[in-house]
Scaffold this active site. Structure first.
Site, PDB file in Angstrom:
ATOM      1  N   HIS A 234       1.060  -1.243  -0.025  1.00  0.00           N
ATOM      2  CA  HIS A 234       0.285  -0.016  -0.345  1.00  0.00           C
ATOM      3  C   HIS A 234       0.830   1.378   0.005  1.00  0.00           C
ATOM      4  CE1 HIS A 234      -2.997  -2.918   1.448  1.00  0.00           C
ATOM      5  NE2 HIS A 234      -3.659  -2.146   0.493  1.00  0.00           N
TER       6      HIS A 234
ATOM      7  N   HIS B   1      -2.808   0.814  -4.383  1.00  0.00           N
ATOM      8  CA  HIS B   1      -3.081  -0.806  -4.050  1.00  0.00           C
ATOM      9  C   HIS B   1      -2.020  -1.760  -4.585  1.00  0.00           C
ATOM     10  CE1 HIS B   1      -6.574  -0.899  -0.864  1.00  0.00           C
ATOM     11  NE2 HIS B   1      -6.408  -0.404  -1.404  1.00  0.00           N
TER      12      HIS B   1
END
Length: 637
Positions: A386, A511
């Site tokens: 992330h 992501h």
């Protein structure tokens, strides 16, 4: 009085007038007899239609032969009807369900008071061929609901389908000889057009996919445009079976499954070596790009998943337990944990981007029928990252993520295709932010000059995504890597950083996964390489085979020197014959087998056989060692 004329526009843009009521078949005939002979279906103003369909107004038309995507799909649909027709002749008491097109073929669900087995398929095929030989015309008829009920009064499954047709929709039936079926169509002109098909298997299936309904028998088949395509398909299945990762996983002692943990793999020593190599490869690559590795708990409080939105969108796939009178869940994803880590500290705009990575074990409930070796499991390791960025850093960081993915896939020799998946129906957040996110992803793909296709409505609930589909050695497609843009989780977790004006601002989260699931990626690799891994991944990289026991000391010396430079090496000290030992190493798909005897001992050489190559060569040991170390370091395939 002359017939009124309508304008027909052809795919090449040319337009011509024809009498009202002209059919697609007549249009094909007007162009050329050879086109008429090849054409099996068409489109009128973008709507698929039978060749016998009359055209009553100005229209754009297209004509398709069996080699087209549209044509082969209709051919397969008609072959499903052919199967149903044959079943009606052979088993008059059969009740017909549905017969859709799937993948390379079709299936038909039926209710019958006697079991149909694989042994019955040749008999059914023979009846299908008889109906083909009769070359029956396939015709479409519009009927009233009362007429349809009369036609299907012996078929309760068809009557149920009939009830579900909206009142304002026309009911259509397709007939071929003494057989008729409830169907929207379209279909090919006659049964004689079907040439190359085969029934493949029989299984059980709940009516309309609902486990509360009765169990039916499902008969599968495939159909192709040519005999060569049909033969190629079965050759592909044979090759795929040779590469089956479950079979190879057992033979090569890579992993196992147990009824004590359904759908959850156990990694044996050989398989764990490969997993470790995959993790190490990506871990070292990520370190070069300033990713910081973290670890989050496998189980966290239910309220966290409610806060993240996973509770509303994903709870059916999660595992729950109770601790100290509180509800907890095994994590299905790593994202919420990373949000908590980010929130644990204060961040300036100078700190961003923050690239957070984790090889995190996740759990997702899958139906037992969907489980498939390593390709579909209930627990797996996600190589999650992330990346927390400012809005101005979005495109640069997505570009970097795609470059890392490209680097990894080139190492394995994978070609890939890219999909941009856009806003789904159950999206979170504002349309404005979604449009901004989708535009950012598109900009990156265009700047990198990547070819891509748009997959409308298939984004994650929190943001659009770029999905990477790799092609394996036998051209099967697998979705693995993904890059997803998320404006929602930073909002839900109230994340912030301090900007240049000393004001709180929301970061954006990217992501990113490269392997996706390491377990699934390993399954794909097993099948891609057919178990013959490149030397850097192989559990055993070198097998040493002494000609006799007197050469064992030299074998131990060679083994020690190879181990010192990080090579995974074994010695076969068994009493078996030399030829058997060499064949055994080949069956284990070990990249290099080296044979050591008198000549090798005297000259400080090794006789090398590389997996898959019949010839051997004798080379100085130092030369072999340097070449081997270089191959491992370069991760060559």
């Amino acid at each position: 009085m002359s017939e009124p004329l309508i304008a027909i526009q052809f795919p090449d843009g040319k337009s011509k007038q024809f009498p009202q009521g002209v059919t697609l078949a007549e249009l094909a005939q007007s162009i050329s007899p050879s086109l008429y002979k090849k054409t099996i279906v068409g489109c009128i103003n973008g709507v698929p239609a039978d060749l016998a369909r009359p055209i009553t107004e100005n229209a754009h038309i297209s004509l398709y032969d069996v080699t087209s995507k549209e044509g082969i799909e209709v051919l397969r649909h008609s072959t499903a009807h052919l199967l149903a027709h044959a079943l009606k002749r052979l088993y008059p008491a059969v009740h017909l369900g549905v017969g859709p097109v799937i993948g390379n073929g079709f299936f038909y669900d039926v209710a019958l008071d006697q079991p149909i087995t694989v042994g019955d398929l040749p008999k059914i095929e023979q009846m299908m061929k008889q109906i083909i030989k009769e070359n029956m015309e396939i015709t479409r008829k519009e009927v009233t609901r009362e007429k349809a009920k009369q036609l299907f009064k012996q078929d309760p499954l068809k009557l149920e389908l009939l009830e579900d047709i909206p009142p304002d929709e026309t009911v259509t039936v397709y007939e071929q000889g003494d057989f008729y079926d409830l169907c929207r169509g379209p279909h090919i002109p006659s049964t004689g057009k079907i040439k190359h098909f085969k029934l493949t298997k029989v299984s059980g299936a709940y009516w309309r996919g609902n486990s509360d309904n009765q169990m039916l028998q499902r008969i599968y088949g495939v159909a192709f445009a040519t005999k060569d395509e049909l033969q190629d398909y079965f050759a592909f299945l044979e090759e795929a079976e040779k590469r089956n990762h479950r079979k190879l996983g057992k033979e090569l002692e890579l992993f196992m499954f147990s009824e004590e943990a359904p759908g959850m793999p156990f990694y044996l020593a050989n398989g764990q070596i490969i997993r470790n190599e995959l993790e190490s490869f990506l871990r070292n690559l990520q370190a070069k790009y300033d990713y910081k590795e973290v670890r989050t708990p496998i189980m966290m409080n239910q309220r966290l998943w409610e806060q993240s939105g996973h509770w509303d969108h994903y709870k059916e796939n999660m595992y729950f337990t109770q601790v100290d009178e509180q509800q907890f869940a095994l994590k299905p994803m790593n994202c919420p944990g990373h949000m908590l880590i980010f929130k644990n500290g204060l961040h300036s705009y100078r700190d961003l981007p923050i690239r957070m990575a984790e090889f995190g074990q996740v759990h997702r409930h899958e139906f037992s029928g969907a489980l498939n070796g390593l390709l579909r499991v209930r627990t797996f390791c996600q190589d999650d990252a992330h990346i927390f960025v400012t809005p101005q850093q979005i495109e640069e960081e997505i570009t970097l993520a795609l470059k890392i993915i490209d680097h990894v896939y080139q190492v394995f020799g994978f070609k890939y295709e890219i999909e941009l998946s856009t806003r789904p129906d159950d999206f979170m957040g504002s349309e404005h932010l979604w449009e901004q996110a989708e535009t950012a992803l598109e900009n990156v793909l265009q700047k990198l000059n990547y070819a891509y296709k748009v997959n409308e409505g298939d984004g994650a609930f929190y943001g659009p995504k770029i999905d990477i589909h790799i092609k394996d050695a036998i051209q099967r497609s697998h979705q693995c890597a993904t890059v997803q843009l998320d404006f929602q989780l930073p909002e839900k977790f109230d994340l912030s950083y301090i900007d240049k004006q000393n004001e709180k601002m929301r970061p954006v989260v990217i992501h990113r996964a490269v392997f996706g699931s390491i377990d699934r990626f390993l399954g794909i690799l097993i099948e891609h390489f057919a178990g013959a891994f490149p030397v850097w991944l192989a559990p055993v990289q070198v097998q040493i085979v002494p000609v006799s026991h007197v050469h064992l000391d030299y074998c131990l010396t060679i083994q020690s020197e190879l181990k010192q430079v990080g090579v995974r090496v074994n010695i076969d000290e068994s009493d078996e014959k030399l030829g058997y030992k060499i064949r055994k190493a080949q069956m284990q798909k070990i990249p290099y087998t080296i044979v050591l005897g008198d000549n090798e001992l005297k000259e400080e050489t090794v006789t090398v056989r590389q997996y898959g190559k019949p010839e051997t060569e004798r080379v100085p040991f130092e030369y072999f060692k340097e070449k081997l170390v270089r191959q491992i370091k370069e991760r060559s395939i």
